[in-house]
Enzyme design. Sequence first.
Site, PDB file in Angstrom:
ATOM      1  N   ASP A   1       0.871  -1.190  -0.082  1.00 12.74           N
ATOM      2  CA  ASP A   1       0.152  -0.246   0.113  1.00 12.74           C
ATOM      3  C   ASP A   1       0.884   1.121  -0.117  1.00 12.74           C
ATOM      4  O   ASP A   1       2.123   1.151   0.269  1.00 12.74           O
ATOM      5  CB  ASP A   1      -1.032  -0.054   1.177  1.00 12.74           C
TER       6      ASP A   1
HETATM    7  O1  LIG Z   1      -0.697   9.855  -0.914  1.00 12.36           O
HETATM    8  N1  LIG Z   1      -1.893   9.661  -1.404  1.00 12.36           N
HETATM    9  O2  LIG Z   1      -2.390  10.532  -1.737  1.00 12.36           O
HETATM   10  C1  LIG Z   1      -2.587   8.584  -0.959  1.00 12.36           C
HETATM   11  C2  LIG Z   1      -3.907   8.546  -1.142  1.00 12.36           C
HETATM   12  C3  LIG Z   1      -4.429   7.189  -1.086  1.00 12.36           C
HETATM   13  C4  LIG Z   1      -3.908   6.232   0.000  1.00 12.36           C
HETATM   14  O3  LIG Z   1      -4.577   5.131   0.262  1.00 12.36           O
HETATM   15  C5  LIG Z   1      -4.186   4.119  -0.129  1.00 12.36           C
HETATM   16  O4  LIG Z   1      -3.969   3.955  -1.680  1.00 12.36           O
HETATM   17  C6  LIG Z   1      -4.720   3.114  -2.326  1.00 12.36           C
HETATM   18  C7  LIG Z   1      -3.739   2.463  -3.138  1.00 12.36           C
HETATM   19  O5  LIG Z   1      -4.642   1.460  -4.156  1.00 12.36           O
HETATM   20  C8  LIG Z   1      -5.226   1.991  -1.107  1.00 12.36           C
HETATM   21  O6  LIG Z   1      -6.318   1.446  -1.434  1.00 12.36           O
HETATM   22  C9  LIG Z   1      -5.242   3.201   0.023  1.00 12.36           C
HETATM   23  O7  LIG Z   1      -5.191   2.365   1.180  1.00 12.36           O
HETATM   24  C10 LIG Z   1      -2.596   6.414   0.337  1.00 12.36           C
HETATM   25  C11 LIG Z   1      -2.239   7.736  -0.019  1.00 12.36           C
END
Ligand SMILES: O=[N+]([O-])c1ccc(O[C@@H]2O[C@@H](CO)[C@H](O)[C@H]2O)cc1
Length: 762
Positions: A288
């Site tokens: 993740d």
């Molecule tokens: O940095 N960001 O913009 C960011 C956005 C969303 C995020 O959530 C995670 O990113 C997704 C990747 O598929 C997962 O389902 C979730 O847990 C984690 C980081």
Amino acid sequence: MATLLALACLALATNVYAIYPDCANGPLAYNTICDSSATPVDRATALVGLFTLEEKINNTGNTAPGVPRLGLPAYQWWQEALHGVAESPGVNFSGSGEFSYATSFPQPILMGAAFDDALINAVATVVSTEGRAFANNNHSGFDFWTPNINPFKDPRWGRGILLCQETPGEDPFHLQSYVYNLITGLQGGLDPEFKRVVATCKHYAAYDLENWMGNVRYGFDALVSVQDLSEFYTRSFQTCARDANVGAFMCSYNAVNGVPSCANSYLLQDILRGHWNWTNEDQWVTSDCDAIQNIYEPHYYAPTRAQTVADALNAGTDLDCGTYYPDFLGAAYNESLINVTTLDTSLIRLYASLVKLGYFDPIEDQPYGQLGWANVSTPEAEQLAYTAAVEGITLLKNDGTLPLSKEIKSIALIGPWANATTQMQGNYYGVAPYLISPLMAAEALNYTVYYSAGPGINDPTTPSYPAAFEVASQADAIIYAGGIDTTIEAEAMDRYTLDWPGVQPDFVDLLSQLGKPLVILQMGGGQIDDSCFVPNPNVNAIIWGGYPGQSGGAALMDIIVGNAAPAGRLPITQYPIDYVNQVPMTDMSLRPSATNPGRTYMWYTGTPIFEFGYGLHYTNFAAALSAPSASSYDIQSLVGACSGVAYLDLCPFESYTVNVTNTGSTYTSDYVSLLFVAGVHGPAPYPNKVLVAYDRLHGVEPLSSQTTTLNLTLGSLARRDEYGNTILYPGDYTLLLDVEPLSTQTFTLTGDPAVLDYWPQP
Ligand SMILES: O=[N+]([O-])c1ccc(O[C@@H]2O[C@@H](CO)[C@H](O)[C@H]2O)cc1
């Protein structure tokens, strides 16, 4: 919204989109990677063999620069497509014209309520067709980080509410069946020579807490018994890996029993690759996003950053959604914490998956290479988005007011969801071709419509009341559209209460005193306690509408007026508000105890407001379950008859015919057959009941019947022991058709218990 803005910013910042390498004239043209007759792993091995160590390490993050000197383009691995191609770093919706939008289906929680596997397969086929069309035209990469298949255990979960919008529900069997159909739809088959897209099962494992009482997902340690791990938290992932051949997995932020998931070799090696045999050379694990960094802090699992990346890579996490791998694998190598073979294995998995997507082949040789804008947002896809919403919408209360009488000519549409547009997409959404709000749909049905937003979702004040009551006083009937939305339930945000937020309960109570027909649309992914409305005779009907997607308003209004009949079933339990005081979110156990009333319909010892599987119709149904072929079965004989079956838990047991009769004389309606098993067998405590099969019949006409066949396996009758082993136990079994059973059958299993599956011990 903050998350989506962040995602959008990331997309702009990275600006890396898929583009096919030039295998005809580029530097790789004579390398085995461009030889279509070689195997994917040989092709990927040849490619990785050309990389320097630095080039290898550079390409271990989601924003991979490629290798310019080899003509290997940059590639962005992070694409989202939860319920349609979605804003994410690798997806580029152009401002207007081609590739400026894609079909936006309902959130999974509503599609889960349809209990229609064929629908899920059809939706996944459209989503991946559109995703592939985007990829072929440099608007996206070819792999998508969907589905989110964590079981929704606690009603407070921000993504359960909100991840509850992201996941199909709380029942492991339902999730298994759903995800099998979803993955095969997304990837274009079970193990096709060419995949349409690569799907990613996330978040592995035991992830269902965002931010609750100081426990934050990035550093939370989920303490899970092997029994619950095997029985509940990993069942859907087993289906992804072992049965549906998903191309990718994502390890979760949290730790499981002290070891962060992305550094957890028990999860990633022993269970995933060892026990579930997920060993194709093109199957990879991504972290993740920033979960590798989180191993260092706030998990504080490894003493240095170099040790952190080594722990993750050596445990089996192939790709870092983040920059820790590219930044620190060099140090890990210099300190002899990793070896090149491990690094190569990960890179070969990644590039072999691109080979299986046809990335290195001439477009004319690929089954999906020609997909383009003409395949996006087709009339059939738009119709499917509407159908998916209709199928999931669930009727929770109706005193006969619905469908609305033809005498009603004017409607007051009131509430924070009454004119919802983007709101209907929930989270992880893209640009929809259109968004039909309930207000737009009501106007299109030629009602005289009076609209007032009323108090906001979480508004504690009442200044909006007079305008709303003025509107209500003018209409023949009132539709109140409220509940919760992503301001209440969100990623990184758990709930502390199951109440209707703000002044909504008070406001609806006042509306109910006007003495007009009143319909409540309870919107949002998580359930909120409806007990304030259920006994109120002046609240005539309650409909749960989830996040219904681009055609949500049309689907809701068509059900309200009777152009469509509701047949959805709740895929989660609606708990009473006191539930949140009875068990902390951090308690991962399913079974009831002195400090836990039990979780999910299987183990909950209290009385739900509405139970899992609940859903009313506009008509009445009678249903009869066929009798088992025997009243008693010998376990050894059952198992002995399974020779040739790859996995004993999938070995067929009986098939039951369900004869469903629409006994009403007015409305044609779908009907969902839910088959549960209950009884005293295996270790105490015993679950209340367990879902073992389901199917949806379409269009059962008045005073007519249809039949469906429900197939049971030995695994669906088995239970998990304290070591996580799957065991078929002797004892009494009762089959219950539907929530308030319309039909039951019983049988007995005799003889010694039989182990269908030995669970790997930590
Ligand atoms: O940095 N960001 O913009 C960011 C956005 C969303 C995020 O959530 C995670 O990113 C997704 C990747 O598929 C997962 O389902 C979730 O847990 C984690 C980081």
